[in-house]
Design an enzyme around this catalytic site. Sequence first.
Site, PDB file in Angstrom:
ATOM      1  N   GLU A 187     -13.627  83.837 -17.805  1.00  0.00           N
ATOM      2  CA  GLU A 187     -15.001  84.317 -17.721  1.00  0.00           C
ATOM      3  C   GLU A 187     -15.194  85.613 -18.490  1.00  0.00           C
ATOM      4  OE1 GLU A 187     -16.849  82.468 -13.633  1.00  0.00           O
ATOM      5  OE2 GLU A 187     -15.843  84.394 -13.486  1.00  0.00           O
ATOM      6  N   CYS A 199     -17.550  92.612 -20.562  1.00  0.00           N
ATOM      7  CA  CYS A 199     -16.240  92.593 -19.916  1.00  0.00           C
ATOM      8  C   CYS A 199     -15.565  91.277 -20.278  1.00  0.00           C
ATOM      9  CB  CYS A 199     -16.415  92.717 -18.403  1.00  0.00           C
ATOM     10  SG  CYS A 199     -14.869  92.582 -17.467  1.00  0.00           S
ATOM     11  N   CYS A 205      -3.932  85.507 -13.398  1.00  0.00           N
ATOM     12  CA  CYS A 205      -3.393  86.870 -13.387  1.00  0.00           C
ATOM     13  C   CYS A 205      -2.024  86.853 -12.729  1.00  0.00           C
ATOM     14  CB  CYS A 205      -4.337  87.802 -12.623  1.00  0.00           C
ATOM     15  SG  CYS A 205      -3.892  89.549 -12.767  1.00  0.00           S
ATOM     16  N   CYS A 243      -2.730  91.853  -7.022  1.00  0.00           N
ATOM     17  CA  CYS A 243      -3.252  93.003  -6.288  1.00  0.00           C
ATOM     18  C   CYS A 243      -3.940  92.487  -5.026  1.00  0.00           C
ATOM     19  CB  CYS A 243      -4.228  93.791  -7.155  1.00  0.00           C
ATOM     20  SG  CYS A 243      -3.464  94.505  -8.635  1.00  0.00           S
ATOM     21  N   CYS A 301      -7.865  92.136  -4.754  1.00  0.00           N
ATOM     22  CA  CYS A 301      -8.578  91.520  -5.877  1.00  0.00           C
ATOM     23  C   CYS A 301      -8.521  89.999  -5.773  1.00  0.00           C
ATOM     24  CB  CYS A 301      -7.952  91.974  -7.195  1.00  0.00           C
ATOM     25  SG  CYS A 301      -8.701  91.228  -8.656  1.00  0.00           S
ATOM     26  N   CYS A 343     -16.816  93.237  -9.763  1.00  0.00           N
ATOM     27  CA  CYS A 343     -15.404  93.551  -9.979  1.00  0.00           C
ATOM     28  C   CYS A 343     -14.505  92.811  -8.996  1.00  0.00           C
ATOM     29  CB  CYS A 343     -15.207  95.061  -9.823  1.00  0.00           C
ATOM     30  SG  CYS A 343     -13.529  95.621 -10.105  1.00  0.00           S
TER      31      CYS A 343
END
Length: 385
Positions: free
Chosen positions: A111, A124, A131, A135, A138, A360
């Site tokens: 995205e 962004c 990933c 984290c 997240c 975010c």
Amino acid sequence: MSTAAVSAPEAPVQSATVQPALKDLVGLDRDQLAEELKTFGLPKFRAGQIWHWIYHKGVTDFAEMTTLAKPLRAELAAHYKIGRPEITREQWSTDGTAKWLLKFDDGNEAEAVFIPDDDRGTLCISSQVGCTLTCSFCHTGTQRLVRNLTAGEMVAQILVALDRLNGFPTAQEDRRLTNIVLMGMGEPLYNFDNVKRAMMIAMDGEGLGLSKRRITLSTSGIVPEMERCGEEIGVNLAVSLHAVNDELRNKLVPINKKYPIKELIAACKSYPGVNNARRITFEYVMLKGVNDSLEDARALVKLIEDIPAKINLIPFNPWPGVEYECSDDETIEAFAQVVLKAGYASPVRTPRGRDILAACGQLKSASERLRKKDRIAAIAAASAG
């Protein structure tokens, strides 16, 4: 004489002609493009012309490259393409934020999000599919890493945004897309070479023309690559800090176990080119009762002492099943005041695009949830019928 019937000979099997896949020119740097065009015996200036058409004009059809002879345009079209990923889903927020879910040639998706402000327009972009950092706060980090994105796939995210924002030709005084942040899916410094090439293409003055001062790379703290980033790419640096001691940061940002805070801060202090005009941004997500006390605020300003920096305070965006909550407004304001009094700018990042799940930490995971809901709804509708 035999009267047995004689079979007619079988017709030869016609094999299907398989057309070779067209090579994508998007993502090749200037030298690579010139080398590729040597196949046709073209001089180097032709590569410059094609570069201009791709990145300044934004064309996707060789037929539009009117500075090239028609036979050459046809020959190029027979061997190459100027690619764009498929837009699987496009969403526009009530606040003007746009999100594109993009499908690449192998079917994988990532995205990109465009965030308009009064004085800038920031895109962004993602650097990986999935990933690897996990984290704990997240949602994007809950996805397994599939692969790195190529330089072409990162540049293509910029091209798609410019297409949709009427951003070509790129030399517009009122251009809407002015800034790039590598803050989407993935850890950019784990995909260094592709990120470097993509950003060099983005910064080329005869193409996309984005200044290195308008590009920010966000890292969770891959210390060995940080100095290299400053020296070889020269863009702004943002560091996902989120905690002021190793015990907590080990939980929030597990890469801290490999590169603890002391090493990370040392790398920030020595980041090439850092000064008061080019400050490092420390990103700090506000988690209720976890890292948001006044003691944490004081420890934070002590930790980054002597580093030209600003601190982005990020209200946490909750997601289903997460153990954290967002700090309340009063706590965030009190935290910000401690940081501000210490001499550091401490803007509280206003969540953008929440209604399209573009905030975010929500990238791609939100789209996956939507797809799952769509599938469940479709199954339920079919069952009811």
